[in-house]
Design a protein around this motif. Sequence first.
Motif, PDB file in Angstrom:
ATOM      1  N   UNK A 231       0.818  -1.315  -0.003  1.00  0.00           N
ATOM      2  CA  UNK A 231      -0.103  -0.020   0.012  1.00  0.00           C
ATOM      3  C   UNK A 231       0.957   1.230   0.065  1.00  0.00           C
ATOM      4  N   UNK A 232       0.738   1.995  -0.990  1.00  0.00           N
ATOM      5  CA  UNK A 232       1.757   3.337  -1.197  1.00  0.00           C
ATOM      6  C   UNK A 232       0.828   4.685  -0.805  1.00  0.00           C
ATOM      7  N   UNK A 233       1.177   5.280   0.083  1.00  0.00           N
ATOM      8  CA  UNK A 233       0.866   6.667   0.386  1.00  0.00           C
ATOM      9  C   UNK A 233      -0.547   6.606   0.927  1.00  0.00           C
ATOM     10  N   UNK A 234      -0.792   5.790   1.870  1.00  0.00           N
ATOM     11  CA  UNK A 234      -2.078   5.704   2.504  1.00  0.00           C
ATOM     12  C   UNK A 234      -2.497   7.001   3.387  1.00  0.00           C
ATOM     13  N   UNK A 235      -3.749   7.303   3.708  1.00  0.00           N
ATOM     14  CA  UNK A 235      -3.885   8.507   4.506  1.00  0.00           C
ATOM     15  C   UNK A 235      -3.539   8.311   5.839  1.00  0.00           C
ATOM     16  N   UNK A 236      -3.407   7.016   6.344  1.00  0.00           N
ATOM     17  CA  UNK A 236      -3.049   7.035   7.843  1.00  0.00           C
ATOM     18  C   UNK A 236      -1.448   7.212   7.931  1.00  0.00           C
ATOM     19  N   UNK A 237      -0.756   7.068   6.807  1.00  0.00           N
ATOM     20  CA  UNK A 237       0.657   7.311   6.882  1.00  0.00           C
ATOM     21  C   UNK A 237       1.134   8.003   5.651  1.00  0.00           C
ATOM     22  N   UNK A 238       0.801   9.152   5.550  1.00  0.00           N
ATOM     23  CA  UNK A 238       1.234   9.853   4.085  1.00  0.00           C
ATOM     24  C   UNK A 238       2.578   9.756   3.668  1.00  0.00           C
ATOM     25  N   UNK A 282      -8.443  -0.914   9.542  1.00  0.00           N
ATOM     26  CA  UNK A 282      -9.362  -0.026   9.164  1.00  0.00           C
ATOM     27  C   UNK A 282      -9.495   0.407   7.686  1.00  0.00           C
ATOM     28  N   UNK A 283      -8.312   0.464   7.088  1.00  0.00           N
ATOM     29  CA  UNK A 283      -7.958   1.044   5.688  1.00  0.00           C
ATOM     30  C   UNK A 283      -8.505  -0.264   4.847  1.00  0.00           C
ATOM     31  N   UNK A 284      -8.096  -1.515   5.083  1.00  0.00           N
ATOM     32  CA  UNK A 284      -8.364  -2.636   4.178  1.00  0.00           C
ATOM     33  C   UNK A 284      -9.743  -3.152   4.521  1.00  0.00           C
ATOM     34  N   UNK A 285     -10.448  -2.490   5.365  1.00  0.00           N
ATOM     35  CA  UNK A 285     -12.102  -2.792   5.727  1.00  0.00           C
ATOM     36  C   UNK A 285     -12.113  -3.947   6.842  1.00  0.00           C
ATOM     37  N   UNK A 286     -11.069  -3.824   7.554  1.00  0.00           N
ATOM     38  CA  UNK A 286     -11.393  -4.881   8.712  1.00  0.00           C
ATOM     39  C   UNK A 286     -11.091  -4.281  10.012  1.00  0.00           C
ATOM     40  N   UNK A 287     -11.817  -2.989  10.324  1.00  0.00           N
ATOM     41  CA  UNK A 287     -11.605  -2.251  11.665  1.00  0.00           C
ATOM     42  C   UNK A 287     -12.228  -3.065  12.539  1.00  0.00           C
ATOM     43  N   UNK A 288     -11.649  -3.004  13.777  1.00  0.00           N
ATOM     44  CA  UNK A 288     -12.597  -3.714  14.926  1.00  0.00           C
ATOM     45  C   UNK A 288     -12.076  -5.117  15.022  1.00  0.00           C
ATOM     46  N   UNK A 289     -11.406  -5.923  14.080  1.00  0.00           N
ATOM     47  CA  UNK A 289     -11.215  -7.093  14.011  1.00  0.00           C
ATOM     48  C   UNK A 289     -10.166  -7.406  15.242  1.00  0.00           C
ATOM     49  N   UNK A 290     -10.310  -8.310  16.283  1.00  0.00           N
ATOM     50  CA  UNK A 290      -9.359  -8.326  17.385  1.00  0.00           C
ATOM     51  C   UNK A 290      -8.022  -8.965  16.768  1.00  0.00           C
ATOM     52  N   UNK A 291      -6.980  -8.462  17.616  1.00  0.00           N
ATOM     53  CA  UNK A 291      -5.658  -8.956  16.961  1.00  0.00           C
ATOM     54  C   UNK A 291      -4.897  -9.253  18.277  1.00  0.00           C
ATOM     55  N   UNK A 292      -3.512  -9.827  18.134  1.00  0.00           N
ATOM     56  CA  UNK A 292      -2.898 -10.116  19.153  1.00  0.00           C
ATOM     57  C   UNK A 292      -1.333  -9.651  18.774  1.00  0.00           C
TER      58      UNK A 292
END
Length: 567
Positions: A231-238, A282-292
């Motif tokens: 992913x290039x130049x995403x909004x959360x990591x410009x 969130x950017x790839x459409x999986x906001x809130x999915x639990x992770x560890x």
Amino acid sequence: MHQPHAEPRRSIYYPYQVFDAWLPSQHPQPQHHAVVIAGAGLIGLVAALELARHGVKCVLLESERQVSEGSRAIVFTRRSMEILQQVGVADRVTQNGLPWRFGNSYYRGQRVFRMEAPHDPDDRFFPMINLQQQYLEEYLIDAVRANPLIELRWGNRVTAVAQDGQGATLEVDTPEGPYMLQTDWLVAADGARSGIRTMLDLKLEGASYEGRFVIADIRIDLPLPTERLAFFDPEWNPGNTILMHREPHGIWRVDYQLPPGEDPEAARRPESLKTRIDAQLAMIGHAGVPWEMDWCSVYSARALTLPNYVHGRVLFTGDAAHLLPIFGVRGANTGFQDAQCLAWRLAFVVRGLAGAPLLAGYSSERVGAAREIIDEAGKSTRFMTPPTRGFRLLRDAVLSLSLSEPFVGPLYHWRTSRPHEYRHSPANSAGDDNALFKAGPGHGAPPQNVRLGADDHLLDHLDHRFSLLYFTEAAAVPDALQAEVNQLRARGLPLRMIAVGSAQPVAGADETLADANGHLRERYGVLASGAAYLLRPDQHVCARWMSLDATRLRAALINAAGLKKEA
């Protein structure tokens, strides 16, 4: 006294094992060995197993008492799998790894390029397979421990090296104190921070890039295929880049570039990691999915190499010899080729078949490979992490155009690691027919695998020896050729002759491979009986002939093997 970690490393998916340290008080003195390898990471382990295939004993020193921490190297190429097949662990990698062949590049929510790695029915292995480094080290360690020619010493760190024309003397520190170890040859496979490289005051040449990346291994359930995601130049990591890879055991690897000037330690704090990984999900459409979180680290891209890998009785390999950007899966995959290229030559020298000058061929071939990779990787790295304002302007122009102009898509290609072809190696025969072939692997190239049956491939029939593929439908190998092969074997040269084409066993050949439909001959550009290919012990082509005779074979083998003159 050297005190390596004695507690198992923490992991949510990998069961670390702490091995007993090798202590000098428990073993007789003095210590002298033909070959000592410093570093039991991936490259040191493969080098030891390759030497053992040639009948050479070695001692393998590892400063730690367990396998490496974190996923680290995770993508292994087809050529690496062919090398791992030779040392006996490819089946375990295949059983537990995740194969793949597609890579995707995204910009502003749109896929702007899809890379497809070549794959055809002749290939036994996929172009790439994902497996965490700890597992591959485990498989290699199991193979090492089962091999009587290899002694693995855990918790042993080389702290000093002195050498002369006959060998090297090492000071090795252990949990109960130091001891001295003498060796004819020391293989430095002690990694990116090579202590041996520092002891010899050797400098790497090349470029280091300013961009830093965080590597984070997380356990998460994502309904995504095993494909490379960039992913290039995403909004959360410009202005920056993010990479994602699926790993076995429910783990995903997320690599994200840090803004310039950010403190790496601050970037590894839990709150920073959580904010950024949540933003990526969130950017790839999986906001809130639990992770560890399992493990994280920070790295910067470097493209560096020693100008020479042979320094007296010390031979450098893997990251101790070069540091390469990980973009394009170059690190461990390049190191495996180092180990394979070195081991057969070192074995020939140890066994007295060839003199030390044969090792110069290892250095020239692998330094050449490193420089070629640095050139290729530099292009990928400058695209991923533009080092100057000018490069950034060019990269951003490509990003913008790619939204509407498909022709710029290939500029995203990350130039995947590929096996080096030693086209200009002195080991190649100067008097063969290489230039006359219209197809097939040429001088210095690795062999093309060819499917011979449902679970049978050409490379399954190659081993640690020189391999002569002799294409014939005759009942026997010509007498003069047989006599020459027997004379070379009598000098101790490991040489195997495989007849290709006949439906019946060919007298004088060690094995016959039927080729009823001519597919193998077609892939190798063979037009008539009497043609031949000569493959080195590392399987690279060093000669090929439209018509082979005994004199040409002898000249090619003496040249490639560096055989000592007969008394």
